[in-house]
Write a protein that holds these residues in place. Structure first.
Motif, short mmCIF file in Angstrom:
data_model
loop_
_atom_site.label_atom_id
_atom_site.label_comp_id
_atom_site.label_asym_id
_atom_site.label_seq_id
_atom_site.Cartn_x
_atom_site.Cartn_y
_atom_site.Cartn_z
N ALA A 22 0.83 -1.21 0.00
CA ALA A 22 0.00 0.00 0.00
C ALA A 22 0.87 1.26 0.00
O ALA A 22 0.57 2.24 -0.69
N GLU B 37 1.12 4.22 -3.00
CA GLU B 37 0.84 5.63 -2.72
C GLU B 37 2.04 6.52 -3.02
O GLU B 37 1.89 7.61 -3.59
N THR C 236 -4.04 0.07 3.46
CA THR C 236 -3.97 1.46 2.99
C THR C 236 -4.21 2.44 4.13
O THR C 236 -3.50 3.45 4.26
N GLN D 220 -1.11 5.22 6.20
CA GLN D 220 -1.25 6.67 6.04
C GLN D 220 -0.25 7.48 6.86
O GLN D 220 0.28 8.49 6.39
#
Length: 280
Positions: free
Chosen positions: A17, A21, A224, A228
């Protein structure tokens, strides 16, 4: 000049993830994966999901000092600088297992492997405009303890104690490296990602634990969501001058007293250096 990032354990979960990103945000991302076959599948997935072709795979096993050296050498032939190093990979071993050099696997991979990788890449991080190291730790560090006299947990091995100890070691490493990086252009911070649904705890050979993890999946954050805070630390101008801190849900959080103990941090650093020097 394109920013370059390395993500360890990038073939699944938060590592994948994070790779996707960062690629979306314009980084060239190097995926460090132990299993080349799984890594190639993840590379294809990452390119597809990010719509970026600026992603590559370099095989590397954090449970082997030789493999870590080979990974670093392969990276250094391709890139002169490194903007972001995300030490994400981690293992949970229900039974006591050993790395190639004979270290208890959770400490050997989660701490020692990343300790060595970071050492080998410090020059490249210092060549970046601003190098950032992000250590994926865990709230589990709060029950972790370290006995320098029994670092291999040869007596009374327990998976929870072993994992907590490895996550405490992550933070002690961050603390000591923060002081050593003072005055340079490189920062280091740590992350507690929260309860994330990943492959952590599933035996890599037998798939033991898969059913249990699947049953709990609805109660966990997605990879995900869990990634962050690490992405924030890797990319945000807000944290550009911050180093030596522990973050949870994008905000600074409190570490255990042991994680802030400078004498323990120095002792662990010296022990870690000794283990690496033995292998050279």
């Amino acid at each position: 000049m394109k920013k370059v990032a390395i993500v360890t354990g990038a073939n699944s979960g938060m590592g994948l993830a994070t790779t996707i990103e960062l690629a979306k945000q314009g980084f060239h991302v190097v995926m460090m994966c132990r299993n080349e076959e799984k890594g190639l599948r993840a590379l294809k997935d990452a390119i597809s999901q990010s719509q970026s072709s600026s992603i590559e795979l370099i095989q590397g096993d954090l449970g082997s000092f030789e493999s870590i050296r080979n990974f670093a050498s392969a990276f250094q032939t391709k890139s002169e600088h490194l903007d972001v190093l995300i030490n994400n990979a981690g293992v949970v071993t229900v039974k006591r297992e050993l790395t190639s050099e004979g270290h208890e696997a959770q400490l050997g991979v989660n701490h020692l492997g990343h300790f060595y990788l970071t050492q080998l890449l410090l020059n490249e991080l210092q060549r970046a405009t601003q190098g950032r190291i992000i250590v994926v730790s865990s709230g589990a560090h709060k029950w972790g303890k370290i006995d320098i006299q029994d670092m291999e947990m040869s007596r009374g091995y327990n998976v929870a104690k072993g994992y907590g100890r490895s996550k405490l070691a992550n933070l002690l490493f961050m603390q000591e490296l923060t002081s050593r990086l003072e005055g340079t252009n490189v920062t280091i911070n740590a992350v507690h990602p929260g309860a994330v649904s990943t492959n952590l705890g599933i035996n890599r050979k037998t798939e033991f634990g898969r059913i249990f993890v699947n049953l709990l999946k609805p109660f966990f954050l997605t990879p995900t969501q869990g990634a962050q805070t690490a992405i924030h630390l890797a990319t945000s101008n807000e944290v550009a001058s911050i180093s030596g801190k522990y973050f949870y849900q994008m905000k600074e959080d409190t570490m255990s007293k042991l994680a802030q103990n400078p004498h323990l941090a120095k002792g662990l650093w010296l022990w870690s250096e000794q283990q690496i020097n033995k292998s050279i």
